[in-house]
Motif scaffolding. Structure first.
Motif, PDB file in Angstrom:
ATOM      1  N   UNK A 324      -1.658  -3.837  11.526  1.00  0.00           N
ATOM      2  CA  UNK A 324      -2.532  -2.597  11.952  1.00  0.00           C
ATOM      3  C   UNK A 324      -1.136  -1.578  12.257  1.00  0.00           C
ATOM      4  N   UNK A 325      -0.013  -1.518  13.153  1.00  0.00           N
ATOM      5  CA  UNK A 325       0.532  -1.336  13.271  1.00  0.00           C
ATOM      6  C   UNK A 325       1.267  -0.289  11.768  1.00  0.00           C
ATOM      7  N   UNK A 326       1.282  -0.482  10.693  1.00  0.00           N
ATOM      8  CA  UNK A 326       3.044  -0.768  10.006  1.00  0.00           C
ATOM      9  C   UNK A 326       2.675  -0.065   9.388  1.00  0.00           C
ATOM     10  N   UNK A 327       2.717   1.865   8.839  1.00  0.00           N
ATOM     11  CA  UNK A 327       2.394   3.097   8.093  1.00  0.00           C
ATOM     12  C   UNK A 327       3.054   2.656   7.282  1.00  0.00           C
ATOM     13  N   UNK A 328       4.540   2.312   7.250  1.00  0.00           N
ATOM     14  CA  UNK A 328       5.817   2.338   6.072  1.00  0.00           C
ATOM     15  C   UNK A 328       6.502   1.456   6.820  1.00  0.00           C
TER      16      UNK A 328
END
Length: 331
Positions: A324-328
């Protein structure tokens, strides 16, 4: 494990527990105090390079992280936002350059939802006006409006939107939700009604915006959509300046069509030419405002600090942060 464990923190209110966590995990963590008059948002590439230098991790808030910035920081592995928005980060550039960008998902949704409820009640019950009137004297009762059993329109149903639904159920509100991804099971569990924006404008007594700022959502609340709202409707924006046309909102409030507004974000945050509009909104008695502080409680910041720190440690350890924390993840 990465040999370079230097981590720079440019956010205020970073707590000792989260700092100790970084250091206990082998990070050389330092909190950078910016010069007087400087904020993250005002830092140019040269200033960012001077502040961040050879750090492998950067815990950041509102700095603009462009391709030029990332290219100037070749040692930087992870940009960890202590927040949930990431429109100030060039995601494509981060991917191209092999960097990781994370957000503090789940850390501040309860905190912001609490603020929304507070603003709804403060505007609806006219707390600001009543306080000023009591100071000026003589005392006089000002009639407000309930949140109890009123119709509340929510635009967007992410973590904050869902936290807001939880709270509104305690007020027995009729909750309308406009979202691109309606969930029938969620509606059955909570009693919300998924509707289109036209229904939100037409039926809501309170409207709270929780959408990302994109070209499609910019100025979604404007002269035309405000004209469709009930007389006396109250608008709450704690998401992003630009979702609401502040100039159009000012005109509608000044004309008496709307009951008031609760604003934690303003267009002038990214566009200084809008400062006069912000000042005019702040001067209105039926506007309750905060300086983009919706996530800024001791508890909320402690949670987001720790999530941001955990993301940094995971990346520097060669691991993957929580999904849930990973954008890229350009690695």
């Amino acid at each position: 494990m990465s040999a370079n464990r230097r981590v720079v923190i440019t956010q205020n209110f970073f707590d000792e527990v989260s700092l100790d966590f970084l250091r206990a995990n082998g990070c050389a963590a330092e909190i950078v105090k910016l010069s007087a008059g400087q904020t993250e948002a005002t830092l140019d590439v040269a200033a960012i390079k001077d502040v961040v230098g050879d750090a492998a991790g950067w815990i950041v808030g509102h700095a603009r992280i462009t391709r030029e910035v990332l290219e100037a920081l070749p040692q930087l592995q992870v940009v960890s936002r202590r927040g949930v928005g990431y429109e100030r980060v060039d995601i494509e550039a981060a991917r191209d350059l092999g960097r990781v960008v994370t957000i503090a998902a789940g850390g501040n949704d309860a905190t912001v939802a609490d603020q929304v409820i507070g603003m709804m009640i403060a505007v609806g019950r006219r707390f600001r006006e009543a306080h000023a009137q009591m100071q000026a004297g003589p005392w006089k009762i000002l009639l407000g409006t309930d949140l109890y059993r009123r119709t509340v329109g929510i635009i967007g149903l992410g973590r904050i939107g869902r936290s807001l639904v939880q709270r509104l159920r305690g007020f027995e509100a009729d909750i309308l939700v406009a979202t691109p991804n309606p969930d029938g099971d969620y509606a059955a569990q909570t009693g919300v009604r998924f509707v289109d924006l036209e229904t939100i404008w037409r039926e809501s007594d309170y409207i709270s915006v929780h959408a990302p700022l994109t070209p499609a959502t910019r100025h979604m609340i404007n002269t035309d959509t405000i004209a469709k709202m009930k007389p006396g409707a109250i608008i709450i924006n704690t998401a992003r300046g630009g979702l609401v046309s502040d100039a159009d909102l000012l005109a509608a409030l000044s004309a008496g069509h709307l009951g008031g507004a609760g604003l934690d974000v303003f267009e002038s945050e990214s566009d200084p030419s809008m400062k006069s509009v912000t000042d005019a909104l702040l001067a209105l008695p039926n506007v309750v405002a905060a300086p983009h502080a919706g996530a800024s409680t001791r508890e909320g910041l402690d949670r987001t600090n720790m999530i941001a720190a955990e993301c940094v440690v995971a990346v520097l350890d060669g691991k993957k942060p929580a999904d849930a924390c990973v954008v890229v993840d350009g690695r």
